[in-house]
Design an enzyme around this catalytic site. Structure first.
Site, PDB file in Angstrom:
ATOM      1  N   GLU A  81       0.805  -1.219   0.000  1.00  0.00           N
ATOM      2  CA  GLU A  81       0.000   0.000   0.000  1.00  0.00           C
ATOM      3  C   GLU A  81       0.839   1.272   0.000  1.00  0.00           C
ATOM      4  OE1 GLU A  81      -2.617  -0.617   3.306  1.00  0.00           O
ATOM      5  OE2 GLU A  81      -3.981  -1.873   2.154  1.00  0.00           O
ATOM      6  N   GLU A 112       7.472 -21.785   8.000  1.00  0.00           N
ATOM      7  CA  GLU A 112       7.942 -20.926   9.087  1.00  0.00           C
ATOM      8  C   GLU A 112       9.070 -21.572   9.892  1.00  0.00           C
ATOM      9  OE1 GLU A 112       5.453 -21.373  13.074  1.00  0.00           O
ATOM     10  OE2 GLU A 112       4.210 -20.584  11.463  1.00  0.00           O
TER      11      GLU A 112
END
Length: 272
Positions: A81, A112
Protein backbone atom coordinates in the site's frame (compact mmCIF):
# COMPACT_ATOMS: atom_id res chain seq x y z
CA UNK A 1 14.72 -20.01 27.15
CA UNK A 2 11.44 -20.10 29.02
CA UNK A 3 8.94 -17.30 28.68
CA UNK A 4 5.16 -17.01 28.84
CA UNK A 5 3.38 -17.20 25.50
CA UNK A 6 0.27 -15.22 26.35
CA UNK A 7 -0.84 -15.61 22.72
CA UNK A 8 -1.22 -19.34 23.40
CA UNK A 9 -2.91 -19.14 26.80
CA UNK A 10 -6.49 -20.32 27.18
CA UNK A 11 -9.26 -17.91 26.31
CA UNK A 12 -11.03 -16.38 29.28
CA UNK A 13 -14.31 -17.29 27.59
CA UNK A 14 -15.76 -20.80 27.81
CA UNK A 15 -18.27 -22.73 25.69
CA UNK A 16 -18.07 -20.42 22.68
CA UNK A 17 -20.24 -22.78 20.66
CA UNK A 18 -23.14 -22.17 23.07
CA UNK A 19 -23.03 -18.37 22.70
CA UNK A 20 -25.55 -16.45 20.63
CA UNK A 21 -24.32 -14.42 17.69
CA UNK A 22 -24.88 -11.28 19.76
CA UNK A 23 -22.75 -12.61 22.59
CA UNK A 24 -20.02 -13.77 20.24
CA UNK A 25 -19.78 -10.38 18.55
CA UNK A 26 -19.98 -8.45 21.82
CA UNK A 27 -17.24 -10.50 23.45
CA UNK A 28 -14.95 -10.31 20.42
CA UNK A 29 -15.49 -6.55 20.32
CA UNK A 30 -14.72 -6.24 24.03
CA UNK A 31 -11.43 -8.03 23.48
CA UNK A 32 -10.63 -5.89 20.44
CA UNK A 33 -11.07 -2.72 22.51
CA UNK A 34 -8.01 -3.67 24.55
CA UNK A 35 -5.66 -3.73 21.56
CA UNK A 36 -5.03 0.04 21.08
CA UNK A 37 -4.22 0.32 24.79
CA UNK A 38 -1.61 -2.42 24.42
CA UNK A 39 -0.16 -0.61 21.38
CA UNK A 40 -0.01 2.64 23.38
CA UNK A 41 2.31 1.01 25.91
CA UNK A 42 4.70 0.17 23.05
CA UNK A 43 4.89 3.69 21.59
CA UNK A 44 8.43 4.36 22.91
CA UNK A 45 9.63 1.17 21.20
CA UNK A 46 7.82 2.05 17.97
CA UNK A 47 9.38 5.52 18.02
CA UNK A 48 12.90 4.09 18.23
CA UNK A 49 12.31 1.81 15.25
CA UNK A 50 10.69 4.52 13.11
CA UNK A 51 13.56 6.89 13.87
CA UNK A 52 16.04 4.24 12.70
CA UNK A 53 14.05 3.52 9.52
CA UNK A 54 13.83 7.21 8.61
CA UNK A 55 17.56 7.64 9.18
CA UNK A 56 18.40 4.66 6.97
CA UNK A 57 15.96 5.63 4.22
CA UNK A 58 17.52 9.11 4.07
CA UNK A 59 20.77 7.28 3.28
CA UNK A 60 19.10 5.43 0.42
CA UNK A 61 17.99 2.39 2.39
CA UNK A 62 14.86 0.29 2.15
CA UNK A 63 12.43 -1.27 4.61
CA UNK A 64 11.83 -5.02 4.59
CA UNK A 65 9.16 -6.94 6.48
CA UNK A 66 9.62 -10.67 6.97
CA UNK A 67 7.07 -13.01 8.52
CA UNK A 68 5.13 -16.25 8.23
CA UNK A 69 1.39 -16.84 7.96
CA UNK A 70 -0.81 -13.98 9.13
CA UNK A 71 2.24 -11.95 10.18
CA UNK A 72 3.81 -12.30 6.75
CA UNK A 73 0.59 -11.37 5.00
CA UNK A 74 0.18 -8.25 7.13
CA UNK A 75 3.70 -7.15 6.19
CA UNK A 76 2.90 -7.64 2.51
CA UNK A 77 -0.33 -5.63 2.86
CA UNK A 78 1.49 -2.70 4.46
CA UNK A 79 4.33 -2.77 1.93
CA UNK A 80 2.00 -3.04 -1.07
CA UNK A 81 0.00 0.00 0.00
CA UNK A 82 3.00 2.35 0.20
CA UNK A 83 3.41 2.98 -3.57
CA UNK A 84 -0.23 3.95 -4.26
CA UNK A 85 -0.56 5.96 -1.06
CA UNK A 86 2.74 7.80 -1.05
CA UNK A 87 3.94 7.55 -4.65
CA UNK A 88 7.13 5.68 -3.72
CA UNK A 89 8.77 2.93 -5.82
CA UNK A 90 7.45 -0.61 -5.32
CA UNK A 91 10.85 -1.70 -4.01
CA UNK A 92 11.21 0.87 -1.21
CA UNK A 93 9.08 -1.09 1.27
CA UNK A 94 9.15 -4.83 0.62
CA UNK A 95 7.11 -7.59 2.26
CA UNK A 96 8.48 -11.13 2.26
CA UNK A 97 6.52 -14.17 3.48
CA UNK A 98 7.83 -17.60 4.42
CA UNK A 99 6.92 -20.00 1.63
CA UNK A 100 6.96 -17.33 -1.07
CA UNK A 101 4.04 -15.71 -2.86
CA UNK A 102 2.06 -18.97 -2.79
CA UNK A 103 1.79 -18.55 0.98
CA UNK A 104 -0.09 -15.26 0.61
CA UNK A 105 -3.23 -17.22 -0.23
CA UNK A 106 -2.49 -20.76 0.88
CA UNK A 107 -0.59 -22.02 3.89
CA UNK A 108 2.75 -23.62 3.00
CA UNK A 109 3.54 -26.45 5.41
CA UNK A 110 6.53 -25.95 7.68
CA UNK A 111 7.68 -22.82 5.80
CA UNK A 112 7.94 -20.93 9.09
CA UNK A 113 10.30 -23.58 10.47
CA UNK A 114 12.88 -23.13 7.68
CA UNK A 115 15.87 -21.46 9.34
CA UNK A 116 17.82 -20.80 6.16
CA UNK A 117 15.23 -19.37 3.77
CA UNK A 118 14.70 -15.85 5.14
CA UNK A 119 18.30 -14.84 4.52
CA UNK A 120 18.16 -16.36 1.03
CA UNK A 121 14.95 -14.41 0.35
CA UNK A 122 16.56 -11.17 1.53
CA UNK A 123 19.71 -11.75 -0.50
CA UNK A 124 17.61 -11.87 -3.67
CA UNK A 125 17.00 -8.16 -3.06
CA UNK A 126 20.74 -7.43 -2.61
CA UNK A 127 20.13 -6.38 0.97
CA UNK A 128 22.81 -4.10 2.45
CA UNK A 129 23.76 -2.03 5.48
CA UNK A 130 21.50 0.88 4.51
CA UNK A 131 18.39 -1.30 4.82
CA UNK A 132 16.20 -2.15 7.82
CA UNK A 133 14.56 -5.55 8.29
CA UNK A 134 11.55 -5.87 10.58
CA UNK A 135 10.58 -9.38 11.62
CA UNK A 136 6.89 -9.90 12.38
CA UNK A 137 5.87 -12.85 14.57
CA UNK A 138 2.94 -12.85 16.98
CA UNK A 139 4.45 -15.70 18.97
CA UNK A 140 7.94 -14.25 18.85
CA UNK A 141 9.35 -17.72 18.19
CA UNK A 142 9.12 -18.22 14.41
CA UNK A 143 12.46 -19.77 13.26
CA UNK A 144 12.22 -18.32 9.71
CA UNK A 145 12.04 -14.82 11.15
CA UNK A 146 14.46 -15.17 14.06
CA UNK A 147 17.31 -16.65 12.03
CA UNK A 148 16.68 -14.07 9.29
CA UNK A 149 17.17 -11.31 11.84
CA UNK A 150 20.25 -13.04 13.28
CA UNK A 151 21.84 -13.09 9.83
CA UNK A 152 21.02 -9.41 9.37
CA UNK A 153 22.67 -8.61 12.71
CA UNK A 154 25.78 -10.52 11.63
CA UNK A 155 25.89 -8.44 8.45
CA UNK A 156 25.43 -5.08 10.22
CA UNK A 157 21.88 -4.58 8.94
CA UNK A 158 19.46 -2.84 11.32
CA UNK A 159 16.73 -5.11 12.68
CA UNK A 160 13.35 -4.54 14.28
CA UNK A 161 10.56 -6.85 15.39
CA UNK A 162 6.86 -6.87 16.18
CA UNK A 163 5.74 -9.53 18.63
CA UNK A 164 2.80 -10.02 20.96
CA UNK A 165 4.66 -11.85 23.72
CA UNK A 166 6.96 -10.12 26.17
CA UNK A 167 10.60 -11.20 26.38
CA UNK A 168 10.28 -13.44 23.33
CA UNK A 169 13.27 -14.80 21.36
CA UNK A 170 12.55 -12.42 18.45
CA UNK A 171 12.55 -9.43 20.82
CA UNK A 172 15.91 -10.51 22.18
CA UNK A 173 17.26 -10.85 18.64
CA UNK A 174 16.09 -7.56 17.12
CA UNK A 175 17.99 -4.35 17.80
CA UNK A 176 14.70 -2.42 17.85
CA UNK A 177 12.04 -4.76 19.29
CA UNK A 178 8.36 -3.89 19.69
CA UNK A 179 6.26 -5.91 22.14
CA UNK A 180 2.49 -5.45 22.06
CA UNK A 181 1.14 -7.84 24.68
CA UNK A 182 -2.55 -8.30 23.93
CA UNK A 183 -3.15 -11.36 26.11
CA UNK A 184 -5.07 -14.55 25.31
CA UNK A 185 -7.22 -14.63 22.19
CA UNK A 186 -11.02 -15.05 22.18
CA UNK A 187 -10.49 -18.37 20.39
CA UNK A 188 -7.49 -19.90 22.16
CA UNK A 189 -4.32 -19.48 20.12
CA UNK A 190 -6.00 -17.72 17.16
CA UNK A 191 -3.39 -15.00 16.84
CA UNK A 192 -4.92 -13.69 13.62
CA UNK A 193 -7.37 -11.90 15.95
CA UNK A 194 -6.05 -9.47 18.60
CA UNK A 195 -2.41 -10.14 17.79
CA UNK A 196 -3.05 -9.60 14.08
CA UNK A 197 -4.95 -6.39 14.80
CA UNK A 198 -2.11 -5.14 16.98
CA UNK A 199 0.45 -5.89 14.27
CA UNK A 200 -1.66 -4.07 11.68
CA UNK A 201 -1.92 -0.99 13.91
CA UNK A 202 1.83 -0.96 14.48
CA UNK A 203 2.57 -1.42 10.76
CA UNK A 204 0.22 1.48 9.96
CA UNK A 205 2.20 3.63 12.39
CA UNK A 206 5.60 2.57 11.07
CA UNK A 207 4.94 3.16 7.37
CA UNK A 208 2.79 6.28 7.78
CA UNK A 209 5.08 8.04 10.25
CA UNK A 210 8.11 7.13 8.14
CA UNK A 211 6.60 8.46 4.92
CA UNK A 212 5.50 11.69 6.59
CA UNK A 213 9.01 12.16 7.97
CA UNK A 214 10.35 11.63 4.44
CA UNK A 215 8.11 14.43 3.11
CA UNK A 216 5.53 12.28 1.32
CA UNK A 217 2.58 14.12 2.90
CA UNK A 218 1.85 17.86 2.74
CA UNK A 219 -0.41 19.28 5.42
CA UNK A 220 -2.54 16.20 5.89
CA UNK A 221 -2.85 15.23 2.22
CA UNK A 222 -1.41 12.36 0.16
CA UNK A 223 0.03 14.71 -2.45
CA UNK A 224 2.15 12.01 -4.10
CA UNK A 225 -0.52 9.29 -4.31
CA UNK A 226 -0.83 7.27 -7.50
CA UNK A 227 -3.82 8.11 -9.67
CA UNK A 228 -4.87 4.50 -10.12
CA UNK A 229 -8.67 4.86 -10.20
CA UNK A 230 -11.47 7.38 -10.72
CA UNK A 231 -11.98 7.93 -6.99
CA UNK A 232 -8.34 8.92 -6.49
CA UNK A 233 -8.33 11.20 -9.53
CA UNK A 234 -11.38 12.98 -8.13
CA UNK A 235 -9.76 13.23 -4.70
CA UNK A 236 -6.58 14.60 -6.22
CA UNK A 237 -8.52 17.14 -8.28
CA UNK A 238 -10.28 18.45 -5.18
CA UNK A 239 -7.00 18.58 -3.27
CA UNK A 240 -5.57 20.82 -6.01
CA UNK A 241 -8.64 23.09 -5.79
CA UNK A 242 -7.99 23.48 -2.05
CA UNK A 243 -4.42 24.59 -2.75
CA UNK A 244 -4.81 26.89 -5.74
CA UNK A 245 -7.69 29.01 -7.18
CA UNK A 246 -8.73 26.93 -10.20
CA UNK A 247 -11.95 25.27 -11.39
CA UNK A 248 -12.57 21.53 -11.09
CA UNK A 249 -11.97 21.13 -14.83
CA UNK A 250 -8.67 23.04 -14.73
CA UNK A 251 -7.52 21.18 -11.62
CA UNK A 252 -8.38 17.88 -13.25
CA UNK A 253 -6.39 18.79 -16.35
CA UNK A 254 -3.40 19.92 -14.28
CA UNK A 255 -3.50 16.63 -12.37
CA UNK A 256 -3.64 14.49 -15.49
CA UNK A 257 -0.87 16.51 -17.15
CA UNK A 258 1.55 16.51 -14.24
CA UNK A 259 0.76 13.16 -12.65
CA UNK A 260 0.43 14.13 -8.99
CA UNK A 261 -1.12 16.76 -6.75
CA UNK A 262 2.31 17.99 -5.69
CA UNK A 263 3.59 18.40 -9.26
CA UNK A 264 0.39 20.08 -10.41
CA UNK A 265 0.41 22.64 -7.59
CA UNK A 266 4.14 23.31 -8.00
CA UNK A 267 3.72 23.86 -11.75
CA UNK A 268 0.87 26.32 -11.18
CA UNK A 269 2.74 28.25 -8.49
CA UNK A 270 5.91 28.43 -10.58
CA UNK A 271 4.06 29.70 -13.64
CA UNK A 272 1.65 32.22 -12.18
Amino acid sequence: MNFTKTTEQASKYEHLEKMSVTDLLTNINNEDKTVPLAVEKALPQIEKLVTEIVSKMKQGGRLFYIGAGTSGRLGIVDASECPPTFGVPFDLVIGIIAGGDTAIRKAVEFAEDDKEQAWKDLQQWNINENDVVVGIAASGTTPYVIVGLEMCNQNNISTGSISCNAESPISKTAKFPIDVVVGPEFVTGSSRMKAGTAQKLVLNMISTATMIQLGKVKGNKMVDMQLSNTKLIDRGTRMIMEEIPVSYEDANQLLKTHGSVRNAVNFYNNNK
